[in-house]
Motif scaffolding. Structure first.
Motif, mmCIF file in Angstrom:
data_model
loop_
_atom_site.group_PDB
_atom_site.id
_atom_site.type_symbol
_atom_site.label_atom_id
_atom_site.label_comp_id
_atom_site.label_asym_id
_atom_site.label_seq_id
_atom_site.Cartn_x
_atom_site.Cartn_y
_atom_site.Cartn_z
ATOM 1 N N VAL A 37 -64.273 -17.036 -28.726
ATOM 2 C CA VAL A 37 -63.353 -17.192 -30.231
ATOM 3 C C VAL A 37 -62.689 -18.450 -29.842
ATOM 4 C CG1 VAL A 37 -61.154 -16.392 -30.966
ATOM 5 C CG2 VAL A 37 -62.873 -14.740 -29.955
ATOM 6 N N PHE A 38 -62.860 -19.222 -30.785
ATOM 7 C CA PHE A 38 -62.111 -20.750 -30.511
ATOM 8 C C PHE A 38 -60.646 -20.885 -31.225
ATOM 9 C CE2 PHE A 38 -66.804 -21.551 -30.471
ATOM 10 C CZ PHE A 38 -67.028 -22.081 -29.359
ATOM 11 N N ASP A 39 -59.879 -21.845 -31.021
ATOM 12 C CA ASP A 39 -58.608 -21.819 -31.315
ATOM 13 C C ASP A 39 -58.413 -21.881 -32.933
ATOM 14 O OD1 ASP A 39 -57.489 -21.976 -28.871
ATOM 15 O OD2 ASP A 39 -57.596 -24.447 -28.586
ATOM 16 N N ASP A 40 -59.634 -22.489 -33.483
ATOM 17 C CA ASP A 40 -59.271 -22.539 -34.942
ATOM 18 C C ASP A 40 -59.695 -21.241 -35.774
ATOM 19 O OD1 ASP A 40 -62.329 -22.512 -35.276
ATOM 20 O OD2 ASP A 40 -62.314 -24.648 -34.647
ATOM 21 N N ALA A 41 -60.041 -20.156 -34.752
ATOM 22 C CA ALA A 41 -60.688 -18.968 -35.397
ATOM 23 C C ALA A 41 -59.684 -18.229 -36.326
ATOM 24 C CB ALA A 41 -61.087 -18.003 -34.597
ATOM 25 N N THR B 112 -74.084 0.131 -26.095
ATOM 26 C CA THR B 112 -75.064 -0.457 -27.047
ATOM 27 C C THR B 112 -75.784 -2.069 -26.401
ATOM 28 O OG1 THR B 112 -74.535 -2.109 -28.610
ATOM 29 C CG2 THR B 112 -73.995 0.102 -29.069
ATOM 30 N N CYS B 113 -76.801 -2.152 -26.658
ATOM 31 C CA CYS B 113 -77.236 -3.367 -25.908
ATOM 32 C C CYS B 113 -76.797 -4.802 -26.578
ATOM 33 C CB CYS B 113 -78.756 -3.313 -25.868
ATOM 34 S SG CYS B 113 -79.645 -3.053 -27.470
ATOM 35 N N VAL B 114 -76.037 -4.563 -27.767
ATOM 36 C CA VAL B 114 -75.540 -5.612 -28.411
ATOM 37 C C VAL B 114 -74.093 -5.695 -28.488
ATOM 38 C CG1 VAL B 114 -77.441 -6.159 -30.006
ATOM 39 C CG2 VAL B 114 -75.653 -4.454 -30.725
ATOM 40 N N CYS B 115 -73.530 -4.725 -27.650
ATOM 41 C CA CYS B 115 -71.991 -4.529 -27.304
ATOM 42 C C CYS B 115 -71.686 -5.916 -26.768
ATOM 43 C CB CYS B 115 -71.733 -3.474 -26.399
ATOM 44 S SG CYS B 115 -71.256 -2.007 -27.678
ATOM 45 N N THR B 116 -70.405 -6.414 -26.904
ATOM 46 C CA THR B 116 -69.873 -7.427 -26.179
ATOM 47 C C THR B 116 -69.495 -7.167 -24.593
ATOM 48 O OG1 THR B 116 -68.750 -8.576 -28.157
ATOM 49 C CG2 THR B 116 -68.047 -9.475 -26.154
ATOM 50 N N ASN B 117 -70.191 -8.078 -23.698
ATOM 51 C CA ASN B 117 -70.002 -7.865 -22.250
ATOM 52 C C ASN B 117 -68.987 -8.833 -21.703
ATOM 53 O OD1 ASN B 117 -71.376 -5.950 -20.331
ATOM 54 N ND2 ASN B 117 -71.884 -7.855 -19.196
ATOM 55 N N ARG B 118 -68.974 -9.965 -22.415
ATOM 56 C CA ARG B 118 -67.822 -10.929 -21.996
ATOM 57 C C ARG B 118 -67.270 -11.571 -23.371
ATOM 58 N NH1 ARG B 118 -72.040 -14.858 -19.957
ATOM 59 N NH2 ARG B 118 -73.425 -14.117 -21.631
ATOM 60 N N PHE B 119 -65.740 -11.564 -23.349
ATOM 61 C CA PHE B 119 -64.924 -12.371 -24.233
ATOM 62 C C PHE B 119 -64.660 -13.554 -23.588
ATOM 63 C CE2 PHE B 119 -64.894 -7.895 -25.626
ATOM 64 C CZ PHE B 119 -64.997 -8.169 -27.019
ATOM 65 N N PHE B 120 -65.066 -14.666 -24.367
ATOM 66 C CA PHE B 120 -64.569 -16.095 -23.972
ATOM 67 C C PHE B 120 -63.624 -16.463 -25.075
ATOM 68 C CE2 PHE B 120 -68.899 -15.718 -21.903
ATOM 69 C CZ PHE B 120 -68.629 -15.866 -20.777
ATOM 70 N N VAL B 121 -62.438 -16.674 -24.752
ATOM 71 C CA VAL B 121 -61.401 -17.137 -25.567
ATOM 72 C C VAL B 121 -60.479 -18.363 -25.364
ATOM 73 C CG1 VAL B 121 -59.452 -16.336 -26.798
ATOM 74 C CG2 VAL B 121 -61.107 -14.702 -26.015
ATOM 75 N N GLN B 122 -60.583 -19.276 -26.239
ATOM 76 C CA GLN B 122 -60.090 -20.890 -25.987
ATOM 77 C C GLN B 122 -58.578 -20.707 -25.597
ATOM 78 O OE1 GLN B 122 -61.200 -23.513 -29.025
ATOM 79 N NE2 GLN B 122 -61.254 -25.304 -27.447
ATOM 80 N N PHE C 296 -61.265 -20.323 -21.665
ATOM 81 C CA PHE C 296 -62.118 -21.574 -21.667
ATOM 82 C C PHE C 296 -61.384 -22.619 -22.325
ATOM 83 C CE2 PHE C 296 -63.678 -22.467 -25.817
ATOM 84 C CZ PHE C 296 -63.868 -21.072 -26.492
ATOM 85 N N GLU C 297 -61.607 -23.898 -22.079
ATOM 86 C CA GLU C 297 -61.032 -25.218 -22.582
ATOM 87 C C GLU C 297 -61.733 -25.675 -23.708
ATOM 88 O OE1 GLU C 297 -57.961 -25.704 -21.940
ATOM 89 O OE2 GLU C 297 -57.561 -24.498 -20.290
ATOM 90 N N THR C 298 -62.984 -26.149 -23.227
ATOM 91 C CA THR C 298 -63.842 -26.994 -24.435
ATOM 92 C C THR C 298 -64.781 -26.162 -24.861
ATOM 93 O OG1 THR C 298 -65.281 -27.754 -22.370
ATOM 94 C CG2 THR C 298 -63.270 -29.039 -22.993
ATOM 95 N N GLU C 299 -65.434 -26.419 -26.031
ATOM 96 C CA GLU C 299 -66.652 -26.024 -26.643
ATOM 97 C C GLU C 299 -67.986 -26.001 -25.707
ATOM 98 O OE1 GLU C 299 -67.555 -27.417 -30.900
ATOM 99 O OE2 GLU C 299 -69.339 -27.543 -30.234
ATOM 100 N N GLN C 300 -68.089 -27.204 -25.102
ATOM 101 C CA GLN C 300 -69.473 -27.284 -24.312
ATOM 102 C C GLN C 300 -69.409 -26.079 -23.126
ATOM 103 O OE1 GLN C 300 -72.135 -28.835 -25.195
ATOM 104 N NE2 GLN C 300 -73.000 -27.594 -23.422
ATOM 105 N N GLU C 301 -68.119 -26.053 -22.650
ATOM 106 C CA GLU C 301 -67.740 -25.040 -21.489
ATOM 107 C C GLU C 301 -68.218 -23.747 -21.973
ATOM 108 O OE1 GLU C 301 -63.594 -24.924 -20.355
ATOM 109 O OE2 GLU C 301 -64.084 -23.215 -18.877
ATOM 110 N N ALA C 302 -67.688 -23.447 -23.178
ATOM 111 C CA ALA C 302 -67.831 -21.977 -23.810
ATOM 112 C C ALA C 302 -69.574 -21.651 -23.742
ATOM 113 C CB ALA C 302 -67.272 -21.725 -25.072
#
Ligand code: ADP
Length: 483
Positions: A264-268, A288-298, A397-403
């Motif tokens: 989830v980016f800041d502009d979302a 489910t195998c497509v369930c989110t395992n990790r949320f990364f939020v800016q 997270f802070e930056t797009e690349q990091e995410a």
């Protein structure tokens, strides 16, 4: 009240059109995970029963392969109609053996029918090619033929729709099948056998064998009559099946584990992201195998996201899936709960904060509270391991690349999701993520029209889409000379 499901609850193997018990007479109990009570039994079969099922499938293949695509398409349409006519009964059976809410079970059965309809349509479009020839006196024709007997092994989380994606294209292509459903949820798989018989597929076109996974799997992998293994389940078992199939050089399709990231980016759009997060996390109680395992939020949106996500998670109604209004059923068994507990304890030990949930539900059994964990870090086990439960770790997270780097830091590559309003970022991130499926501002993306599948250790092949039938077809090149 729940009576209608019983007509589909077969407590026997289906081999060559006969409903039969295991040779030894042994059975396995099937437990309703919501009550802990025994629902019934199924045969505990092994290699011998599987071998006979393969031989029956092969005998039927010799004639079934010659049916026209139109004929098979019509049979699949009938199968679609039969599933929809019995949607409620099939959903009840699914909920009783699997635990998911009746609403989700109905949705799954509807999805099964949708896959069957899709492949009924695709059956008639398995075009070949006429290729411009480099020789004046020869012509080049490329045709598609059914691969042969296929063996399908399916998991307990989607006992109906995972089979639809395998039986649908197999029958559409002109293949015949031997199926082993998961021992926890065999009845939805056996129901497929009953439905295929009812609508007029020939005896032996679909055979269903229940029991010892190892023994049935070994026979499937080693029997030379089986030309393809299609599996949905863990990466661990998928690797075993690939290795064992090497001896007879079978085709393999593998839908294996995932470790889905949700960025989830800041502009979302925050509300949309939370809505997507709820779908991508809690469907089937996180199993489910497509369930989110990790949320990364800016960092700029982190606190607001956690707050809204927690509020939405707390509203979920947990209970026996057969009860009205229930959204979250139990986990499949206590082993699953123990795994979730271990991962949550590990996170707490490493400094994470449980914002809501974080323990077994007051209902007992294998119920677990919807859980949101803030302050997740890459050192925690759920960075690498599938949770398969209603637990949402939220990393900052802070930056797009990091995410993107964090999202890709896994051997898995099935589904991923991200939320942004920036078009340039949408393309950069979509192209940067090493996954087979990407949801951009969407948390639920599975549909028969699109190819479902993963890269890296999440699998091989695609199910659904026009790609979904290709795995069940062999390509034949014909050179017509002397013209
Ligand atoms: P899950 O983690 O979803 O339970 P598994 O990969 O353990 O996934 O199981 C998925 C399916 O694979 C089930 O039908 C199970 O019975 C079957 N299975 C498990 N072990 C083996 C094996 N060694 N060979 C073949 N099938 C297996």
């Amino acid at each position: 009240m729940l009576q209608r499901y019983s007509q589909f609850m077969k407590e026997a193997n289906l081999i060559g059109g006969e409903w039969v018990q295991a040779d030894s007479g042994a059975t396995v109990d099937v437990i309703n995970p919501a009550t802990g009570l025994k629902l019934g039994t199924v045969p505990k079969s092994g290699r011998a029963e599987t071998k006979r099922a393969i031989e029956a499938a092969n005998a039927t293949f010799l004639t079934f392969r010659k049916t026209s695509a139109l004929e098979r398409s019509k049979l699949l349409r009938k199968l679609h109609d039969a599933i929809m006519d019995n949607q409620d009964a099939l959903a009840e059976l699914l909920t009783l053996e699997q635990g998911k809410s009746l609403t989700e079970a109905k949705g799954e059965v509807g999805a099964s029918a949708a896959y069957v309809l899709w492949f009924a349509e695709e059956a008639r479009r398995t075009y070949g090619d006429v290729v411009p020839s480099p020789w004046a006196d020869r012509r080049i024709i490329v045709t598609k033929e059914p691969t042969g007997v296929i063996a399908a092994i399916t998991p307990w989380n989607f006992p109906s729709s995972m089979l639809a994606r395998k039986i649908g294209p197999a029958l559409a292509a002109g293949c015949t099948a031997v199926v082993k459903p998961a021992s926890q949820t065999p009845y939805s798989g056996l129901a497929w056998g009953a439905l295929c018989e009812e609508v007029g597929f020939p005896k032996g076109a679909v055979n269903v064998v229940t029991g010892s996974a190892g023994e049935i799997g070994d026979e499937m992998c080693e029997n030379p009559l089986v030309k393809k293994i299609t599996f949905t389940g863990s990466t661990e078992v998928g690797k075993i099946l690939i290795a064992k199939s090497a001896g007879t050089v079978k085709k393999v399709s593998m839908e294996l584990g995932g470790n889905a990231p949700f960025l989830v980016f800041d502009d979302a759009d925050l509300d949309r992201a939370v809505e997507g997060a709820m779908l991508a996390k809690y469907r089937n109680s996180g199993q489910t195998c497509v369930c989110t395992n990790r949320f990364f939020v800016q960092s700029g949106i982190y606190d607001a996201f956690v707050e809204k996500f927690v509020a939405a998670s707390q509203k979920l109604k947990v209970g026996d899936g057969t009860e009205a209004g229930v959204q979250q059923g139990p986990l499949i068994d206590t082993k699953a709960v123990e795994k979730v507990e271990e991962l949550v304890e590990d996170a707490k030990d490493k400094g994470a904060k449980v914002v809501t949930g974080g323990k077994r539900h007051a209902l007992g059994g294998s119920f677990y509270e919807p859980t949101v964990i803030a302050g997740a870090t890459p050192a925690m086990r759920f960075m690498k391991e599938e949770i398969f439960g209603p637990v949402a770790p939220v990393f900052k997270f802070e930056t797009e690349q990091e995410a993107v780097d964090l999202a890709n830091d896994t051997e898995f590559g099935l589904a991923c999701y991200f939320y942004t309003a920036d078009l340039g970022r949408a393309f950069r991130v979509m192209e940067g993520l090493k996954y087979g499926m990407v949801g951009v501002n969407e948390g639920l993306i599975t549909t028969p029209e699109a190819p479902f599948g993963g890269v890296k250790e999440s699998g091989l092949g695609r199910e659904g889409g026009h790609q979904g039938i290709e795995d069940y077809l062999d390509t034949k090149y014909v050179c017509l000379g002397g013209l």
